[in-house]
Design an enzyme around this catalytic site. Structure first.
Site, PDB file in Angstrom:
ATOM      1  N   HIS A 164       1.147  -1.546  -0.645  1.00 15.12           N
ATOM      2  CA  HIS A 164      -0.148  -0.425   0.127  1.00 15.12           C
ATOM      3  C   HIS A 164       0.803   1.535   0.040  1.00 15.12           C
ATOM      4  CE1 HIS A 164      -3.237  -2.600   1.863  1.00 15.12           C
ATOM      5  NE2 HIS A 164      -2.149  -3.130   2.443  1.00 15.12           N
ATOM      6  N   SER A 285      15.147  21.353 -15.507  1.00 11.26           N
ATOM      7  CA  SER A 285      13.717  22.496 -15.917  1.00 11.26           C
ATOM      8  C   SER A 285      14.236  24.109 -15.619  1.00 11.26           C
ATOM      9  CB  SER A 285      12.706  22.938 -14.785  1.00 11.26           C
ATOM     10  OG  SER A 285      12.369  24.083 -14.475  1.00 11.26           O
ATOM     11  N   GLU A 298       9.045   9.055 -16.659  1.00 14.31           N
ATOM     12  CA  GLU A 298       7.468   9.581 -16.567  1.00 14.31           C
ATOM     13  C   GLU A 298       7.323   8.611 -18.370  1.00 14.31           C
ATOM     14  OE1 GLU A 298       9.201  13.055 -15.721  1.00 14.31           O
ATOM     15  OE2 GLU A 298       7.113  13.787 -15.559  1.00 14.31           O
TER      16      GLU A 298
END
Ligand code: ARG
Length: 466
Positions: A164, A285, A298
């Site tokens: 979990h 970035s 990703e």
């Protein structure tokens, strides 16, 4: 209506449509824009077919020789970028044949004896998908080797194991890496199984019913590396289950890739700091100088969308099609091409990322030691040493976790007196099982996280992947 008005009406209607519908028809019908990727398979299939026709006395040896030479010229023209693909010739099969005609003249027209584009395209596509299945196995093995190197380096590094996404029990870094080695091993097995099943030749099924010419299907099958000819001509031209199997295996692999990718995203975050991804597989970035974004991870996480999309698309195309060939099946190629390209890229990117990443051993261990990760070890100790039923031991341990939580410390930080307040049978020995290294070392069951077990599994895979 007089003839005159009819002609006028037709002239008006035709003026708009005579070229219009043809162009649209060509746009929807032509596959050369994508099936040109099958050129090598198409030419290999034609060479095998022509040689067989000559061997069987169906065409003259001199014609077969002219066809062979011509096809080699076409091949080098395509590979050299000198070939002009023509949309009006619809697909790769007719583009190759038309050029062959220009090169060698009349014998080119004999190549299509005892053959149809239906068995031709089924053969070409099987050959192409077969290569991709082999490439997927290679890509998976390379990724497994990268994971194995990580596992060997950190067979005894402790980290939190999660359920979990909550800290559950300590595990080893090596064990976690080996879990993916197992998954990708099964994936490779699926591609290998699919390859073995697809390796039968449709060539010679002709349009759908076979042919009256005395062809030798075993010979063309052998020449193209197939195990045998497909036994039913209707089946041979009308099924694409081999492509569906390839896509299904790809979708499962992409699912595994996405899970590992997600873990890398989480682990590389500032909140976890379990791993550092290399500069080669991250981006910066443009506004936040501190950022190092796990873009490759990703994107791999996202690629399952395309691959599963292709899988669903082809299932949907094939569903409910009557036997034998229908043009619907031309829709098979773009889906499989895109899925295969996507899969190979994702495998290569994941391999590079895993090979380059460095696990932060100290952070892994720190995280493993917090979150009461050895509570199960404490409960097991109470069962073993104090003879408590597991349910009671669970309850006692729960009380100690609550106490530690209230005090803002971890289990090993509780004093013996505090421990004994939960159960009088607890003694100094208990502290030996509260350490994470002892915890993982004790998990010696087959397939467990103990470093010895991990090393044994890694050695087994190293031998298999050598
Ligand atoms: N371009 C076609 C395809 O990909 C080739 C087979 C065409 N056969 C036919 N009977 N029109 O399916």
């Amino acid at each position: 209506m007089t003839d005159k008005t009819k002609a006028a009406a037709n002239a008006m209607w035709g003026g708009r449509f005579a070229s219009g519908p043809d162009a649209i028809m060509q746009a929807i019908n032509a596959s050369i824009g994508f099936d040109r990727r099958l050129y090598a398979q198409d030419i290999a299939g034609s060479r095998a077919h022509a040689a067989m026709l000559a061997a069987q006395g169906i065409i003259k040896p001199s014609d077969a020789e002219a066809i062979r030479e011509g096809l080699l010229t076409v091949l080098s023209e395509i590979e050299g970028g000198q070939f002009t693909f023509r949309t009006e010739l619809e697909d790769i099969h007719m583009n190759v044949e038309a050029r062959l005609k220009e090169l060698i003249g009349e014998p080119a027209g004999r190549l299509h004896t005892a053959r149809s584009r239906n068995d031709q395209v089924a053969t070409d596509f099987r050959l192409w998908v077969r290569d991709q299945a082999d490439a997927a196995v290679l890509g998976l093995k390379a990724l497994q080797r990268a994971l194995l190197a990580q596992a060997e380096a950190g067979a005894d590094w402790v980290m939190p194991g999660f359920t979990h996404l909550q800290t559950a029990q300590p595990v080893t870094w090596g064990h976690h890496m080996m879990a993916y080695v197992e998954m990708f091993g099964r994936d490779a097995g699926r591609f290998a199984d699919a390859r073995a099943r697809m390796n039968e030749s449709p060539l010679g099924a002709a349009a759908l019913a076979g042919t009256g010419f005395p062809i030798d299907r075993a010979a063309t099958a052998k020449a193209l590396g197939f195990d045998r000819p497909m036994a039913n001509s209707l089946d041979a031209v009308s099924d694409r289950d081999f492509a569906l199997e390839f896509l299904s295996a790809s979708a499962i692999t992409a699912t595994h890739l996405s899970r590992l990718a997600e873990e890398l995203v989480i682990w590389s975050s500032a909140q976890f700091r379990f791993v550092t991804l290399s500069d080669r597989f991250t981006t910066g970035s443009s506004i936040m100088p501190q950022k190092k974004n796990p873009d490759a991870a990703e994107l791999i996480r996202a690629k399952i969308g395309r691959i599963l999309g292709a899988t669903v698309a082809l299932f949907t195309v094939m569903k409910g099609l009557p036997l034998a060939y229908s043009k619907d099946m031309q829709e098979d190629k773009e889906q499989v091409f895109d899925a295969a390209d996507t899969l190979m890229l994702a495998l290569a990117a994941m391999e590079g990322m895993v090979r380059d990443l460095s696990a932060n051993r100290a952070n892994l261990e720190k995280a493993a030691s917090s979150g009461f990760s050895t509570a199960t070890d404490l409960a097991d100790w109470l069962v073993r040493e104090a003879g408590l039923p597991f349910r009671d031991a669970h309850h006692v341990t729960g009380a100690l976790v609550a106490l530690a939580e209230k005090k803002g410390c971890d289990l090993p930080d509780l004093s013996l007196t505090e421990m004994q307040s939960a159960h009088p049978a607890i003694n100094q020995e208990v502290y030996s099982v509260l350490g994470v290294h002892n915890s993982v070392a004790s998990r010696q069951s087959f397939g467990g996280t103990a470093p010895d077990q991990v090393r044994a599994q890694a050695a087994r895979w190293a031998a298999r992947l050598a």
